[in-house]
Scaffold this motif. Structure first.
Motif, PDB file in Angstrom:
ATOM      1  N   ALA A 116       0.823  -1.215   0.000  1.00 63.13           N
ATOM      2  CA  ALA A 116       0.000   0.000   0.000  1.00 63.13           C
ATOM      3  C   ALA A 116       0.852   1.259   0.000  1.00 63.13           C
ATOM      4  O   ALA A 116       0.364   2.339  -0.345  1.00 63.13           O
ATOM      5  CB  ALA A 116      -0.930  -0.013   1.206  1.00 63.13           C
ATOM      6  N   HIS A 117       2.127   1.146   0.400  1.00 59.99           N
ATOM      7  CA  HIS A 117       3.027   2.294   0.475  1.00 59.99           C
ATOM      8  C   HIS A 117       4.274   2.070  -0.373  1.00 59.99           C
ATOM      9  O   HIS A 117       5.336   2.641  -0.102  1.00 59.99           O
ATOM     10  CB  HIS A 117       3.420   2.565   1.938  1.00 59.99           C
ATOM     11  CG  HIS A 117       2.259   2.945   2.806  1.00 59.99           C
ATOM     12  ND1 HIS A 117       1.425   2.011   3.363  1.00 59.99           N
ATOM     13  CD2 HIS A 117       1.784   4.152   3.181  1.00 59.99           C
ATOM     14  CE1 HIS A 117       0.487   2.626   4.071  1.00 59.99           C
ATOM     15  NE2 HIS A 117       0.677   3.925   3.966  1.00 59.99           N
ATOM     16  N   GLU A 118       4.137   1.259  -1.415  1.00 54.68           N
ATOM     17  CA  GLU A 118       5.305   0.864  -2.206  1.00 54.68           C
ATOM     18  C   GLU A 118       6.011   2.067  -2.819  1.00 54.68           C
ATOM     19  O   GLU A 118       7.247   2.105  -2.881  1.00 54.68           O
ATOM     20  CB  GLU A 118       4.876  -0.114  -3.299  1.00 54.68           C
ATOM     21  CG  GLU A 118       6.036  -0.733  -4.049  1.00 54.68           C
ATOM     22  CD  GLU A 118       5.601  -1.875  -4.944  1.00 54.68           C
ATOM     23  OE1 GLU A 118       6.459  -2.677  -5.346  1.00 54.68           O
ATOM     24  OE2 GLU A 118       4.386  -1.969  -5.253  1.00 54.68           O
ATOM     25  N   ALA A 119       5.242   3.069  -3.244  1.00 53.71           N
ATOM     26  CA  ALA A 119       5.850   4.231  -3.892  1.00 53.71           C
ATOM     27  C   ALA A 119       6.714   5.029  -2.939  1.00 53.71           C
ATOM     28  O   ALA A 119       7.570   5.809  -3.386  1.00 53.71           O
ATOM     29  CB  ALA A 119       4.751   5.123  -4.482  1.00 53.71           C
ATOM     30  N   GLU A 120       6.510   4.861  -1.638  1.00 56.78           N
ATOM     31  CA  GLU A 120       7.269   5.619  -0.648  1.00 56.78           C
ATOM     32  C   GLU A 120       8.543   4.910  -0.195  1.00 56.78           C
ATOM     33  O   GLU A 120       9.363   5.502   0.507  1.00 56.78           O
ATOM     34  CB  GLU A 120       6.385   5.882   0.581  1.00 56.78           C
ATOM     35  CG  GLU A 120       5.075   6.595   0.272  1.00 56.78           C
ATOM     36  CD  GLU A 120       4.101   6.499   1.425  1.00 56.78           C
ATOM     37  OE1 GLU A 120       4.551   6.210   2.561  1.00 56.78           O
ATOM     38  OE2 GLU A 120       2.890   6.685   1.211  1.00 56.78           O
ATOM     39  N   LEU A 121       8.692   3.640  -0.579  1.00 56.30           N
ATOM     40  CA  LEU A 121       9.844   2.875  -0.098  1.00 56.30           C
ATOM     41  C   LEU A 121      11.133   3.438  -0.681  1.00 56.30           C
ATOM     42  O   LEU A 121      11.228   3.685  -1.895  1.00 56.30           O
ATOM     43  CB  LEU A 121       9.701   1.405  -0.485  1.00 56.30           C
ATOM     44  CG  LEU A 121       8.539   0.638   0.158  1.00 56.30           C
ATOM     45  CD1 LEU A 121       8.452  -0.769  -0.421  1.00 56.30           C
ATOM     46  CD2 LEU A 121       8.698   0.592   1.668  1.00 56.30           C
ATOM     47  N   PRO A 122      12.165   3.622   0.138  1.00 59.02           N
ATOM     48  CA  PRO A 122      13.433   4.180  -0.350  1.00 59.02           C
ATOM     49  C   PRO A 122      14.275   3.182  -1.135  1.00 59.02           C
ATOM     50  O   PRO A 122      15.217   3.571  -1.827  1.00 59.02           O
ATOM     51  CB  PRO A 122      14.144   4.609   0.932  1.00 59.02           C
ATOM     52  CG  PRO A 122      13.592   3.715   1.989  1.00 59.02           C
ATOM     53  CD  PRO A 122      12.162   3.463   1.608  1.00 59.02           C
ATOM     54  N   GLY A 123      13.971   1.908  -1.011  1.00 56.61           N
ATOM     55  CA  GLY A 123      14.746   0.888  -1.702  1.00 56.61           C
ATOM     56  C   GLY A 123      13.940  -0.379  -1.852  1.00 56.61           C
ATOM     57  O   GLY A 123      12.815  -0.498  -1.331  1.00 56.61           O
TER      58      GLY A 123
END
Length: 388
Positions: A116-123
């Motif tokens: 649900a927050h994949e776009a926010e992951l830094p890596g």
């Protein structure tokens, strides 16, 4: 608290109890693997088969940031469950008596939140669903099949009923000991119980070997050594009036390092052979290495503790339970390959979650699921402002 978060936790608890009802032993986890893959597919998370019944999934795969892995183990134990819970095992002689059902459900819940927050992951984040932790060297086989490919750092955890609920142990350095097993065949000369002088009694010799070996740690190792040697079985089947021809001993060792392992194995061989000779017997000794010690990397362990303190406060770090724990973990294989850390997290909430791992009365504490998902989300760099 968001509705999405509540649904994730509720679904994870339901999955955990479903898995508990259908446990599978190491390298036999076909049904468990199928359920994991169904869950990942429903979340639109790509996955691949790894080491037969293992599964590796990846989120944010195209990112150039630091690549971490999160691991959950999936196998059960050959134990007859005695809990009588509504979700007790439906498989005779097999039970999730170590909480791997909970570890798996927690990683699925983590997958849901990270997706649900994949776009926010830094890596990139790799999710490792590993089979055969209970003595089957599943981590080794997952590594051989590429589970750590391009991964920079790995994290894992284990619920621990001996700790108060929510308290974490994640030291720099060794957290769990290595282990090994041994077997001793004591060979004598059987005969009539009324004529012991005509026999060479292997039961008596095996008893003497048992007593001698149980004194090795206290008398042959330094008091500071974190080691255990236990005789765990004696077999000498016979009739009441018959001295048998042989006896068999089995046992286990727990060691903090490979030098101690070598020292203990040498002592087991020497003491068994010399004691057998003193009783007019022969013996055959076999020592089998299993897992090495689980040794955390300091930077990774520090990050785990920092995240836990940020989430739950300084009092949530346990400083009283001595480490290393004498239990063993094949997570040690991962930590020999790349940096990472392994944590123990307390399960005892005073509501019946104090039965030790590997007990027929053990049950995983479902309230750990949301706490550990928050830790995993923090390690992955996902937003947690909506988490409960």
């Amino acid at each position: 608290m968001s509705t999405v978060w509540q649904d994730i936790v509720r679904n994870a608890i339901s999955l955990r109890r479903e898995l508990h009802q259908h446990p599978e032993l190491g390298w036999q986890e076909q049904g468990t693997a199928e359920r994991i893959r169904q869950q990942l597919s429903a979340l639109d998370i790509p996955w691949r088969v790894c080491a037969k019944t293992g599964t590796v999934a990846c989120l944010n795969a195209g990112s150039s940031g630091r690549h971490i892995a999160l691991r959950g183990d999936i196998d059960a134990l050959p134990i007859v469950e005695q809990t009588e819970l509504d979700w007790a095992s439906h498989t005779s002689g097999c039970m999730h008596a170590c909480g791997h059902d909970g570890h798996t459900a927690t990683l699925i819940a983590t997958a849901s939140w990270l997706k649900a927050h994949e776009a926010e992951l830094p890596g990139p984040v790799t999710l490792i669903f590993q089979p055969a932790e209970e003595g089957g060297h599943g981590a080794r086989e997952m590594i051989h099949d590429g589970a750590l490919e391009n991964v920079d750092e790995i994290f894992g955890w284990h619920n621990w009923p001996a700790l108060p609920f929510g308290e974490l142990i994640c030291p720099d350095g060794i957290v769990m000991c290595g282990n090994g097993t041994f077997s001793i065949r004591v060979i004598g000369q059987g005969g009539h119980a009324s004529q012991p002088e005509l026999c060479r009694d292997p039961v008596l010799g095996a008893s003497a070997i048992t007593l001698a070996l149980q004194q090795v740690v206290s008398r042959r190792l330094a008091p500071q050594a974190s080691a255990v040697l236990s005789i765990t079985s004696i077999e000498a089947p016979s009739a009441a009036t018959v001295i048998p021809g042989e006896a068999k001993l089995g046992g286990s060792i727990r060691v903090p390092d490979e030098n101690t392992r070598q020292q203990l194995n040498q002592l087991i061989e020497e003491i068994a052979q010399q004691t057998a000779t003193a009783y007019g017997l022969q013996c055959e000794v076999e020592c089998h290495p299993r897992y090495q010690a689980t040794i955390n990397h300091a930077d990774a362990a520090s990050r785990v503790r920092h995240c836990w303190r940020q989430l739950y406060g300084s009092d949530a770090i346990n400083h009283s339970l001595p480490v290393p724990i004498m239990a063993s973990e094949d997570f040690s294989y991962y930590l020999r390959e790349i940096p990472g850390a392994f944590a123990l997290i307390g399960a005892d909430d005073g509501n019946g979650h104090d039965a030790p791992c590997h007990s027929a009365y053990y049950d995983f504490n479902d309230q750990l699921i949301p706490k550990v998902v928050r830790l995993y989300a923090a390690l992955a760099g996902a937003a947690d402002d909506q988490l409960g």
